[in-house]
Enzyme design. Structure first.
Site, short mmCIF file in Angstrom:
data_model
loop_
_atom_site.label_atom_id
_atom_site.label_comp_id
_atom_site.label_asym_id
_atom_site.label_seq_id
_atom_site.Cartn_x
_atom_site.Cartn_y
_atom_site.Cartn_z
N MET A 1 0.85 -1.20 0.00
CA MET A 1 0.00 0.00 0.00
C MET A 1 0.88 1.25 0.00
O MET A 1 0.40 2.34 0.31
CB MET A 1 -0.93 -0.01 1.21
N ALA B 1 4.08 3.97 0.98
CA ALA B 1 4.78 4.47 2.17
C ALA B 1 5.84 3.44 2.57
O ALA B 1 5.89 2.96 3.70
CB ALA B 1 3.82 4.77 3.32
N HIS C 1 9.08 1.13 3.39
CA HIS C 1 10.18 1.18 4.35
C HIS C 1 11.00 -0.09 4.19
O HIS C 1 10.74 -0.91 3.30
CB HIS C 1 9.63 1.33 5.78
N GLU C 2 11.96 -0.28 5.09
CA GLU C 2 12.88 -1.43 4.95
C GLU C 2 12.17 -2.78 5.06
O GLU C 2 12.68 -3.78 4.58
CB GLU C 2 13.99 -1.35 6.01
N GLY C 3 11.00 -2.80 5.71
CA GLY C 3 10.23 -4.05 5.77
C GLY C 3 9.80 -4.46 4.36
O GLY C 3 9.97 -5.61 3.94
N HIS C 4 9.26 -3.49 3.63
CA HIS C 4 8.91 -3.76 2.22
C HIS C 4 10.17 -4.08 1.43
O HIS C 4 10.15 -4.92 0.52
CB HIS C 4 8.24 -2.55 1.58
N GLY D 1 4.73 -10.31 3.90
CA GLY D 1 5.54 -10.26 5.12
C GLY D 1 4.91 -11.06 6.24
O GLY D 1 3.69 -11.04 6.44
N ASP E 1 2.46 -9.42 8.88
CA ASP E 1 1.01 -9.55 8.87
C ASP E 1 0.68 -11.04 8.76
O ASP E 1 0.29 -11.53 7.71
CB ASP E 1 0.43 -8.75 7.70
N ARG F 1 2.38 2.63 9.35
CA ARG F 1 1.59 3.36 10.34
C ARG F 1 2.45 4.01 11.42
O ARG F 1 2.01 4.94 12.09
CB ARG F 1 0.58 2.42 11.00
P1 AMP Z 1 1.50 -2.86 3.49
O1 AMP Z 1 2.05 -1.88 2.53
O2 AMP Z 1 1.55 -2.43 4.91
O3 AMP Z 1 0.17 -3.43 3.07
O4 AMP Z 1 2.51 -4.09 3.44
C1 AMP Z 1 2.84 -4.70 2.22
C2 AMP Z 1 3.59 -5.95 2.50
O5 AMP Z 1 4.79 -5.65 3.22
C3 AMP Z 1 2.81 -6.97 3.34
O6 AMP Z 1 3.04 -8.27 2.83
C4 AMP Z 1 3.40 -6.79 4.69
O7 AMP Z 1 3.31 -7.95 5.49
C5 AMP Z 1 4.84 -6.48 4.36
N1 AMP Z 1 5.48 -5.78 5.48
C6 AMP Z 1 5.08 -4.63 6.06
N2 AMP Z 1 5.86 -4.34 7.12
C7 AMP Z 1 6.77 -5.34 7.21
C8 AMP Z 1 7.84 -5.64 8.12
N3 AMP Z 1 8.14 -4.85 9.14
N4 AMP Z 1 8.54 -6.78 7.90
C9 AMP Z 1 8.24 -7.60 6.87
N5 AMP Z 1 7.25 -7.37 6.00
C10 AMP Z 1 6.53 -6.27 6.16
#
Ligand code: AMP
Length: 307
Positions: A43, A45, A47-50, A168, A171, A208
């Site tokens: 979605m 925004a 970060h390093e998780g993505h 990830g 979630d 968030r």
């Molecule tokens: P989002 O943009 O928040 O919908 O997340 C997109 C994808 O990135 C989802 O598969 C999330 O699980 C993954 N994601 C978000 N934050 C993290 C994180 N801290 N570590 C690993 N994957 C993440």
């Protein structure tokens, strides 16, 4: 970065389909008969998780496609949807730097013509989508399963290309619901899970978090501290003290605990009292959700079986 390295941004469904077809042809022309395409749905925004998802997708595939779409169907509060951070230009830079070939960033009108008035056929996320996050956010996982199914249908590369989709572990329930969605609806995509990425403080990275001030970020550490306690107990082969873990969160009036439960890793079914009265005989998952105003945070940790 020169323009040749920049990901191609497409915003319409037809353009996305055509661009994926062209990408597959290009890879085939370069001698890869059955190219593999990795999709990273997000979605934005970013970060390093993505970044970890992108990195793994890049390592495991011949090309990477990233989707960036803030999906209104998965939000329960209009205010949360409106305030969700939107940083497309920076996101395109970020994913280009990590080697993505295509960014699919559709408008709401392209994904849901006539939204919000029109009624759409949706994917029903069933029992698995009704617990935990689904209980606190009714309809959330139907919205997630619907948008991801649409993304898979739009971006599925033509045969004989392979298709993998990256999610990830952050979630965990979303990952479990989407595995089941692909399976139950016979979608030809391989689901790949990526480990959760944390800040050095222990806070699970999340888009968030941008809405937390310094005090909120400190308060939010209660979640990872509670999970760490359970992980340490599991690693030491001790009986889990779930009540003590909940107390770590409850003792700060600025953190409102929604749930902290120990569940089976695949089905997300809570472990029964009997199983929790002895050291873990099998790997489990601890799930937590809490509100640190103004955001709802989730986190989880794998708990190893006692040796
Ligand atoms: P989002 O943009 O928040 O919908 O997340 C997109 C994808 O990135 C989802 O598969 C999330 O699980 C993954 N994601 C978000 N934050 C993290 C994180 N801290 N570590 C690993 N994957 C993440």
């Amino acid at each position: 970065m020169n323009t040749a390295d920049k990901a191609q941004v497409v915003t319409t469904i037809d353009a996305a389909r055509n661009t994926v077809v062209q990408l597959v042809r290009k890879l085939q022309d370069a001698g890869i008969e059955e190219p593999s395409i990795g999709l990273v749905p997000t979605m934005g925004a970013l970060h390093e998780g993505h970044g970890a998802l992108l990195q793994q997708a890049k390592d495991e595939n011949d090309a990477v496609v990233v989707s960036i779409f803030v999906n209104p169907l998965q939000f329960n509060e209009p205010e949360d949807y409106e305030n969700y951070p939107r940083t497309l230009d920076a996101d395109v830079e970020f994913v280009s730097g990590l080697g993505a070939s295509i960014v699919f960033a559709p408008s709401t009108e392209h994904m849901y013509p006539g939204y919000p008035d029109a009624r759409f056929i949706r994917v029903d996320s069933g029992e698995m989508g009704a617990s935990f996050e689904g209980a606190s956010r009714p309809g959330h996982f139907d919205g997630v399963a619907t948008v991801v199914t649409k993304l898979w249908n739009i971006l599925l590369p033509p045969s004989p290309a392979q298709f993998r989709s990256y999610f990830g572990q952050k979630d965990a329930q979303q990952l479990a619901v989407l595995r089941k969605t692909a399976d139950d609806l016979n979608i030809p995509v391989e689901i790949r899970a990526v480990d959760l990425v944390r800040a050095p403080s222990g806070l699970a990275l999340s888009s968030r978090n941008m809405r937390l001030d310094d005090e909120g970020k400190t308060r939010a550490l209660a979640l990872s501290k509670a999970l760490n306690l359970l992980r340490e107990q599991a690693e030491a082969g001790e009986v889990l003290d779930v009540a003590a873990a909940r107390t770590i969160i409850n003792k700060d009036p600025g953190v409102e605990l929604d749930y902290l439960e120990v569940v089976e890793a695949e089905t997300l079914k809570p472990l029964g009292e009997e199983e929790l009265s002895q050291p873990l005989q099998r790997e489990a998952l601890a799930l937590v959700a809490a509100v640190v105003e103004p955001v709802r945070l989730i986190d989880n940790m794998v708990l190893p079986a006692a040796r």
